[in-house]
Design a protein around this motif. Structure first.
Motif, PDB file in Angstrom:
ATOM      1  N   ALA A  12       0.832  -1.210   0.000  1.00  0.00           N
ATOM      2  CA  ALA A  12       0.000   0.000   0.000  1.00  0.00           C
ATOM      3  C   ALA A  12       0.865   1.258   0.000  1.00  0.00           C
ATOM      4  O   ALA A  12       0.588   2.214  -0.726  1.00  0.00           O
ATOM      5  N   ILE A  13       1.928   1.270   0.802  1.00  0.00           N
ATOM      6  CA  ILE A  13       2.803   2.440   0.862  1.00  0.00           C
ATOM      7  C   ILE A  13       3.455   2.687  -0.496  1.00  0.00           C
ATOM      8  O   ILE A  13       3.444   3.807  -1.025  1.00  0.00           O
ATOM      9  N   ASP A  14       4.040   1.642  -1.081  1.00  0.00           N
ATOM     10  CA  ASP A  14       4.694   1.809  -2.375  1.00  0.00           C
ATOM     11  C   ASP A  14       3.701   2.226  -3.452  1.00  0.00           C
ATOM     12  O   ASP A  14       4.020   3.048  -4.324  1.00  0.00           O
ATOM     13  N   PHE A  15       2.485   1.681  -3.392  1.00  0.00           N
ATOM     14  CA  PHE A  15       1.490   1.979  -4.423  1.00  0.00           C
ATOM     15  C   PHE A  15       1.074   3.443  -4.396  1.00  0.00           C
ATOM     16  O   PHE A  15       1.057   4.120  -5.429  1.00  0.00           O
ATOM     17  N   VAL A  16       0.736   3.963  -3.226  1.00  0.00           N
ATOM     18  CA  VAL A  16       0.248   5.354  -3.175  1.00  0.00           C
ATOM     19  C   VAL A  16       1.364   6.345  -3.482  1.00  0.00           C
ATOM     20  O   VAL A  16       1.105   7.452  -3.967  1.00  0.00           O
ATOM     21  N   ARG A  17       2.603   5.974  -3.212  1.00  0.00           N
ATOM     22  CA  ARG A  17       3.723   6.858  -3.552  1.00  0.00           C
ATOM     23  C   ARG A  17       3.971   6.867  -5.061  1.00  0.00           C
ATOM     24  O   ARG A  17       4.254   7.918  -5.644  1.00  0.00           O
ATOM     25  N   ALA A  18       3.886   5.693  -5.672  1.00  0.00           N
ATOM     26  CA  ALA A  18       4.229   5.587  -7.089  1.00  0.00           C
ATOM     27  C   ALA A  18       3.109   6.062  -7.998  1.00  0.00           C
ATOM     28  O   ALA A  18       3.350   6.776  -8.975  1.00  0.00           O
ATOM     29  N   THR A  19       1.881   5.660  -7.698  1.00  0.00           N
ATOM     30  CA  THR A  19       0.733   5.991  -8.554  1.00  0.00           C
ATOM     31  C   THR A  19      -0.449   6.363  -7.676  1.00  0.00           C
ATOM     32  O   THR A  19      -1.346   5.536  -7.442  1.00  0.00           O
ATOM     33  N   PRO A  20      -0.460   7.575  -7.127  1.00  0.00           N
ATOM     34  CA  PRO A  20      -1.574   7.971  -6.252  1.00  0.00           C
ATOM     35  C   PRO A  20      -2.916   7.707  -6.928  1.00  0.00           C
ATOM     36  O   PRO A  20      -3.184   8.229  -8.008  1.00  0.00           O
ATOM     37  N   PRO A  21      -3.750   6.881  -6.338  1.00  0.00           N
ATOM     38  CA  PRO A  21      -4.983   6.454  -7.007  1.00  0.00           C
ATOM     39  C   PRO A  21      -6.115   7.476  -6.866  1.00  0.00           C
ATOM     40  O   PRO A  21      -6.102   8.328  -5.972  1.00  0.00           O
ATOM     41  N   ASP A  22      -7.079   7.350  -7.754  1.00  0.00           N
ATOM     42  CA  ASP A  22      -8.307   8.126  -7.653  1.00  0.00           C
ATOM     43  C   ASP A  22      -9.248   7.371  -6.726  1.00  0.00           C
ATOM     44  O   ASP A  22     -10.153   6.663  -7.160  1.00  0.00           O
ATOM     45  N   GLY A  23      -9.000   7.497  -5.461  1.00  0.00           N
ATOM     46  CA  GLY A  23      -9.772   6.758  -4.470  1.00  0.00           C
ATOM     47  C   GLY A  23      -9.003   6.700  -3.167  1.00  0.00           C
ATOM     48  O   GLY A  23      -8.077   7.481  -2.935  1.00  0.00           O
ATOM     49  N   LEU A  57      -3.850  -3.910  -6.129  1.00  0.00           N
ATOM     50  CA  LEU A  57      -4.138  -2.483  -6.005  1.00  0.00           C
ATOM     51  C   LEU A  57      -4.068  -1.787  -7.369  1.00  0.00           C
ATOM     52  O   LEU A  57      -4.957  -0.996  -7.712  1.00  0.00           O
ATOM     53  N   ARG A  58      -3.055  -2.087  -8.133  1.00  0.00           N
ATOM     54  CA  ARG A  58      -2.929  -1.443  -9.450  1.00  0.00           C
ATOM     55  C   ARG A  58      -4.106  -1.809 -10.358  1.00  0.00           C
ATOM     56  O   ARG A  58      -4.671  -0.951 -11.040  1.00  0.00           O
ATOM     57  N   ASP A  59      -4.484  -3.088 -10.342  1.00  0.00           N
ATOM     58  CA  ASP A  59      -5.575  -3.530 -11.212  1.00  0.00           C
ATOM     59  C   ASP A  59      -6.909  -2.960 -10.744  1.00  0.00           C
ATOM     60  O   ASP A  59      -7.767  -2.611 -11.568  1.00  0.00           O
ATOM     61  N   TYR A  60      -7.096  -2.851  -9.440  1.00  0.00           N
ATOM     62  CA  TYR A  60      -8.365  -2.332  -8.923  1.00  0.00           C
ATOM     63  C   TYR A  60      -8.566  -0.881  -9.312  1.00  0.00           C
ATOM     64  O   TYR A  60      -9.672  -0.481  -9.694  1.00  0.00           O
ATOM     65  N   PHE A  61      -7.510  -0.086  -9.216  1.00  0.00           N
ATOM     66  CA  PHE A  61      -7.638   1.345  -9.492  1.00  0.00           C
ATOM     67  C   PHE A  61      -7.333   1.707 -10.949  1.00  0.00           C
ATOM     68  O   PHE A  61      -7.390   2.873 -11.310  1.00  0.00           O
TER      69      PHE A  61
END
Length: 388
Positions: free
Chosen positions: A122-133, A383-387
């Motif tokens: 989750a930490i790496d995901f929001v830093r790399a590609t902040p999601p619309d959600g 996470l990437r696929d969901y968003f």
């Protein structure tokens, strides 16, 4: 305890899991585990809040705005069962040692490595590609205990605070032998019943002058186990009923006791409910009491109802991510015991996926280092696929 990694670097789930194992968080002790996670999550922009209730410590962490139209949730626990005889361990149960390709210690398998993997992802995901959600982590310190003030407390608070998860993944160990082989899309319900039979004490040479509570209990248990509860359903194995104890405390071999107890455990599928099984057990007690003259009182506790997240877009997204990362198409299962998913299912669709669970609760509990890293990769892809 090791320092946390550089906030700008990718989070190493193995290092984070090892630090969590070093926290002696035997239920209901927090042991520093939730504080450690908060220190890892807050610098990445997660709003963290402790949701403590009745001495149980819990953590809610959200990245993104409250009320976002799409919110992916992770659920897990940092509390662990006691280590037992520490002298029987080959490595200290709270040492968090990394050796021979494994992370060793209580909770390494169930389920601090799972928590570390989804926190790191989750930490790496929001830093790399902040999601619309939003990304939400709901982490409890009361899964291995009574489970009354853990995930339930977090969900109660979320309801009152207007917080919501659109879907949720619980990071419990789900794979029997091979990483990637199984996703839990539901769980059986669980019911425990204790029957107390009150008769009349007497001499065993004059049984007609007594009313034997053991005879009544044997009759009741024989009737309850005579026929299977069902033959299973589309997504569930047959329900099971197991006699777990029969007790009298009677050491006199020539005395019919006045009182005896027996307990059963039922794991039930979606053909039953706690209410329907309770009524069935109460009816059986009344019938045997009427036939024997022995009063039988049932005490019944339902710890969770059966539930199912039907195969569909969310289940397929999770299964596809697992297959992409492992090369294995996971089976969709409802086997095993209960988990906190039984509470989350009333909030949003929920599935479970995690490590191979062969060593959970055992002496020398451990998790394979490679699996922890691969689990982070699976969670990151989800996470990437969901968003996307």
């Amino acid at each position: 305890m090791n320092d946390l990694p550089d906030p700008a670097a990718a989070v190493d789930p193995v290092r984070l899991a090892a630090d969590l194992v070093r926290c002696p968080s035997v239920t209901p002790r927090e042991g520093g585990a939730l504080a450690l996670l908060e220190r890892a999550l807050a610098p990445a922009g997660f709003e963290c809040r402790r949701i403590d209730r009745n001495g149980t410590c819990n953590l809610f962490a959200r990245w993104g705005r409250k009320g976002a139209p799409r919110s992916f949730g992770f659920n897990g626990h940092t509390d662990v069962v006691p280590p037992g005889d520490e002298g029987a361990w080959s490595r200290p149960p709270f040492g968090g040692e990394i050796a021979d390709g494994w992370l060793w210690g209580r909770g390494a398998c169930d389920m601090k490595s799972g928590v570390a993997a989804f926190a790191a992802a989750a930490i790496d995901f929001v830093r790399a590609t902040p999601p619309d959600g939003a990304v939400i982590l709901a982490i409890t310190g009361d899964e291995e205990g009574p489970a009354q003030d853990g995930t339930v407390a977090i969900l109660d608070w979320m309801r009152d605070a207007g917080e919501a998860m659109s879907v949720c993944l619980v990071g419990e160990p789900t794979c029997p032998d091979t990483f990637g082989e199984m996703v839990k899309i539901g769980r059986r319900g669980s019911l425990v019943a204790t029957f107390t039979a009150e008769g009349v004490q007497g001499h065993s040479a004059y049984p007609h002058r007594a009313r034997n509570p053991l005879h009544a209990l044997v009759t009741l248990l024989a009737e309850l186990t005579a026929e299977p509860l069902d033959a299973g359903s589309a997504h569930f194995e047959p329900s099971t009923l197991a006699i777990t104890t029969i007790d009298t405390g009677n050491r006199a071999m020539n005395v019919i006791p006045a009182r005896a107890t027996a307990s059963i455990n039922i794991r039930f599928n979606d053909l039953h409910s706690g209410q329907s099984l309770t009524a069935r057990l109460q009816d059986a007690c009344r019938a045997v009491s009427a036939a024997t003259g022995v009063g039988i009182t049932p005490e019944i506790h339902v710890s969770g109802e059966s539930f199912l997240t039907p195969p569909g877009p969310f289940v397929e997204l999770v299964a596809a991510a697992i297959e992409a990362e492992t090369g294995i198409r996971p089976a969709l299962s409802t086997s095993g015991g209960t988990s906190d998913a039984r509470f989350v299912k009333d909030h949003c669709p929920v599935v479970e996926f995690g490590l191979v669970g062969q060593t959970m609760h055992q002496v020398d509990e451990r998790a394979e280092i490679d699996q922890i890293r691969r689990l982070k990769a699976v969670y990151g892809r989800i996470l990437r696929d969901y968003f996307a």
